[in-house]
Scaffold this motif. Structure first.
Motif: not given
Length: 305
Positions: A13, A15, A19, A45
């Protein structure tokens, strides 16, 4: 907020799609354990979630090993007091045709996508069952796993395997009130950015402009944020009765993928010998042979690049 008080893990998570999932879960009230192998991406993030008023912590580790799965669950429990939601999104690509695919190409993709999903779900489900948590497990599939795609033996095997595991886990975890579903996203990613067919859509997103209706409506192709709403919904109490499903989403389109079912059946007294097959198989297969791969309509003239 729909997920207020809930705790979620989202693998991969830092990108992209992952994300977007983490940010939407946090927007709906969940505390989120972010995961990525890139420490900078994971930190960014977390910062993006916290700057929007949410709660997040990062675990920087590769998905696949059991140790990472245990670290993710333990971080959720130690930091936020429990675990309610798991989204298995982490993955990589090693695309090449069958005769050029190395053992490492195959093993790397299977190890992260398929084994990583298995180890993380096993750890999360064990915690949920032992603690009476009516949890939500959402595993990310792909149209490639449903239909196949040229040059993606490893990825197709992993993504179709994930859907098979989801169906099995939905059966095994039903009595524990843990819902397990697969989401089949169609969205602009680093992979689709290199495909000429999607150039007009990718260019529009890069400019911050709306994607052409052809992509959003006809192809069900959109942004990462277009997928995130379904992730949050399936994680909520509103979706308590939904389990064992493969649900596609992208752009303006929502789809429910069917489970494999026989499309044509025939019988031969005494069983099927080579001779009986030679005599009857052509009529059996005619008009019933199933297609493979995605079939895209021609681009409208104004979207040609």
């Amino acid at each position: 907020m729909e997920l207020d008080g809930k705790v979620a893990i989202v693998t991969g998570s830092g990108r992209g799609l992952g994300l977007a999932y983490a940010q939407e879960l946090a927007r709906q009230g969940a505390a989120v354990v972010v995961n990525d192998v890139d420490a900078d991406a994971a930190a960014a993030a977390v910062a993006s979630i916290e700057s929007a008023g949410g709660r997040a912590v990062a675990v920087v580790a590769p998905v696949g090993p059991t140790e990472t799965a245990r670290q993710l669950v333990q971080t959720a429990v130690d930091t936020y007091g429990g675990l309610d939601i798991l989204v298995t999104n982490a993955g990589v690509l090693r695309d090449t045709v069958l005769w050029k695919m190395s053992d490492d190409d195959f093993d790397t993709v299977i190890g992260i996508h398929l084994r990583g999903t298995f180890t993380c779900v096993r750890e999360a489900a064990t915690y949920m069952r032992e603690n009476g948590v009516a949890g939500r497990i959402i595993c990310i599939g792909s149209p490639t796993g449903q239909r196949g795609n040229f040059g993606q033996t490893n990825y197709a095997a992993a993504k179709s395997g994930i859907v098979g595991m989801v169906r099995t886990w939905a059966l095994e975890l039903k009595r524990a009130n843990i819902a397990v579903n697969a989401v089949i996203p169609v969205a602009a990613t680093a992979m689709t950015a290199t495909v000429p067919y999607f150039a007009a859509a990718v260019e529009a997103e890069a400019k911050g402009e709306p994607m052409p209706a052809f992509f959003r409506h006809d192809l069900g192709f959109g942004t990462s944020d277009d997928v995130a709403g379904l992730i949050a919904y399936l994680a909520s109490d509103a979706a308590a009765g939904v389990s064992g499903q493969a649900i596609g989403v992208g752009g303006d389109r929502l789809q429910l993928w069917s489970h494999p079912e026989p499309v044509h059946t025939a019988y031969h007294d005494g069983g099927w010998t080579f001779q009986s097959l030679a005599a009857e198989f052509p009529a059996f297969i005619e008009g019933n042979q199933q297609s493979v791969g995605e079939k895209f309509p021609p681009l409208p003239d104004d979207l040609q690049r």
